[in-house]
Scaffold this motif. Structure first.
Motif: not given
Length: 200
Positions: A80-82, A122, A124
């Protein structure tokens, strides 16, 4: 794909130069605005161009031995994005997810029961916490190691540039410079692993 479409970003010389400039910004020797402007212009153009010509790549789910506690189906690793996380293979019928706890091989210095795991904020950023969270709220921005502080017996973390040059005790401040002493095998292995990841 990265080498083909982002050759400057993955170039060792470029990343080394950027690290030096970031170190100079951190020490107050250089202003961050010109550095960011010099980087962002060409990078933005490269991203725009890549968005138009790069093929879409779907990363396949990675099977695991974990079982979904809500429906009993196998859990899979998704990206996912994280970062990577565990999700139920029964999606969309079952939307259960869990963080993927990547253990670093160090016992939690706070509770002594859980293990230290690598997590992502959140935004990264990598940080380290106890696998027993929320029962144990240990957290560190720097990577803890198994070696104990020779001065006070507290836990130590990898600190310094890219968290590889110094072992530091957060409790008493004692430091061990890895460049001036023989690093324990466990520390040497971590440094070698992270240097290899940086070259990949």
């Amino acid at each position: 794909l990265l080498v083909e479409h982002f050759p400057d970003i993955v170039d060792v010389g470029f990343t080394s130069r950027m690290e030096e400039e970031l170190d100079e910004i951190a020490s107050g020797e250089r202003d961050w605005v010109p550095v960011l402007q010099e980087f962002y212009g060409p990078f933005h153009q490269t991203v725009e161009r890549a968005a138009q010509i790069m093929p879409r790549v779907r990363i396949a789910d990675e099977p695991t031995d974990e079982v979904c506690e809500k429906c009993g189906r196998p859990m899979v690793i998704k990206l996912g994005r994280y970062g990577r996380f565990l999700a139920c293979s029964g999606f969309p019928e079952c939307r259960n997810t869990r963080p993927l706890l990547e253990k670093i091989g160090v016992r939690c210095p706070a509770c002594g029961i859980g293990e230290v795991v690598e997590r992502r904020s959140r935004k990264g950023r990598t940080f380290y916490g106890c696998s027993r969270y929320p029962e144990c709220d240990f957290v560190s921005w720097e990577r803890p190691v198994a070696e104990r502080c020779p001065q006070c017996g507290g836990y130590m973390v990898m600190s310094g540039r890219r968290q590889q040059s110094v072992l530091r005790c957060p409790a008493c401040g004692h430091q061990v410079n890895l460049a001036e002493t023989a690093a324990p095998d466990s520390i040497a292995a971590i440094v070698a692993e992270e240097e290899a990841a940086g070259r990949a």
